[in-house]
Design a protein around this motif. Structure first.
Motif, short mmCIF file in Angstrom:
data_model
loop_
_atom_site.label_atom_id
_atom_site.label_comp_id
_atom_site.label_asym_id
_atom_site.label_seq_id
_atom_site.Cartn_x
_atom_site.Cartn_y
_atom_site.Cartn_z
N CYS A 1 4.19 5.55 -5.64
CA CYS A 1 4.26 5.47 -7.10
C CYS A 1 3.18 6.31 -7.77
CB CYS A 1 4.15 4.01 -7.56
SG CYS A 1 5.63 3.05 -7.19
N ASN A 2 2.08 6.55 -7.09
CA ASN A 2 0.99 7.33 -7.66
C ASN A 2 1.11 8.83 -7.38
OD1 ASN A 2 -0.37 5.20 -8.89
ND2 ASN A 2 -1.33 4.62 -6.97
N MET A 3 2.14 9.24 -6.67
CA MET A 3 2.35 10.67 -6.40
C MET A 3 2.83 11.36 -7.68
SD MET A 3 4.29 10.63 -2.76
CE MET A 3 3.40 10.44 -1.26
N ASP A 4 2.32 12.57 -7.90
CA ASP A 4 2.66 13.32 -9.11
C ASP A 4 4.14 13.68 -9.19
OD1 ASP A 4 0.05 13.24 -10.03
OD2 ASP A 4 -0.49 15.13 -9.03
N ASN A 5 4.79 13.87 -8.07
CA ASN A 5 6.19 14.30 -8.08
C ASN A 5 7.18 13.13 -8.05
OD1 ASN A 5 5.56 13.56 -5.46
ND2 ASN A 5 6.86 15.11 -4.53
N ILE B 1 -5.25 -2.20 -9.59
CA ILE B 1 -4.52 -1.29 -10.48
C ILE B 1 -3.91 -0.15 -9.66
CG2 ILE B 1 -4.78 0.40 -12.35
CD1 ILE B 1 -6.82 -1.65 -13.58
N LYS B 2 -4.65 0.37 -8.67
CA LYS B 2 -4.12 1.42 -7.79
C LYS B 2 -2.86 0.95 -7.06
CE LYS B 2 -8.46 3.68 -6.59
NZ LYS B 2 -9.40 3.92 -5.47
N LEU B 3 -2.81 -0.35 -6.77
CA LEU B 3 -1.65 -0.91 -6.07
C LEU B 3 -0.49 -1.25 -7.01
CD1 LEU B 3 -3.46 -3.22 -3.51
CD2 LEU B 3 -2.24 -1.10 -3.03
N GLN C 1 0.83 -1.20 0.00
CA GLN C 1 0.00 0.00 0.00
C GLN C 1 0.87 1.26 0.00
OE1 GLN C 1 -3.44 0.00 -0.21
NE2 GLN C 1 -3.28 2.19 -0.49
N ASP C 2 1.92 1.26 0.81
CA ASP C 2 2.82 2.41 0.86
C ASP C 2 3.51 2.63 -0.48
OD1 ASP C 2 2.24 2.82 3.56
OD2 ASP C 2 3.85 1.47 4.20
N LEU C 3 4.00 1.56 -1.09
CA LEU C 3 4.67 1.67 -2.38
C LEU C 3 3.72 2.17 -3.46
CD1 LEU C 3 6.86 -1.54 -2.29
CD2 LEU C 3 7.63 0.83 -2.12
#
Length: 95
Positions: free
Chosen positions: A10-14, A43-45, A4-6
């Motif tokens: 990975c989904n952060m814009d920066n 997919i979110k993961l 979940q943390d990863l």
């Protein structure tokens, strides 16, 4: 334990991925059932969990509606592929 943390990182814009390829994502496929909510969560993961894609030798998990379900897709998976029920997939996701 840190999936979940990863996925969040990975989904952060920066954050920019500097290695690997999206095709390296763990493949999860469905047969005999579709669960759009489960697909979205996977997919979110960071999993390749499209319900519309075909089973390949690289498929790591094949999700079936219930234990004992049979399908032609079961003949196409590798021996390393894990066949799990929809219920088991949700239980694994909630951990």
């Amino acid at each position: 334990a840190f999936a979940q943390d990863l996925a969040t990182i990975c989904n952060m814009d920066n954050v920019e991925r500097t290695y690997g390829d999206v095709s390296e994502a763990v493949q999860i496929r469905f047969t005999g059932c579709r669960d759009e909510k489960l697909e979205e969560e996977l997919i979110k993961l960071g999993f390749d969990a499209s319900g519309n894609k075909s089973v390949t030798k690289k498929t790591a998990f094949l999700i079936v509606p219930y234990s004992g379900f049979t399908s032609t897709k079961l003949n196409k998976i590798s021996s390393a592929c894990n066949v799990i029920t929809l219920e088991e997939a949700w239980a694994m996701l909630s951990k």
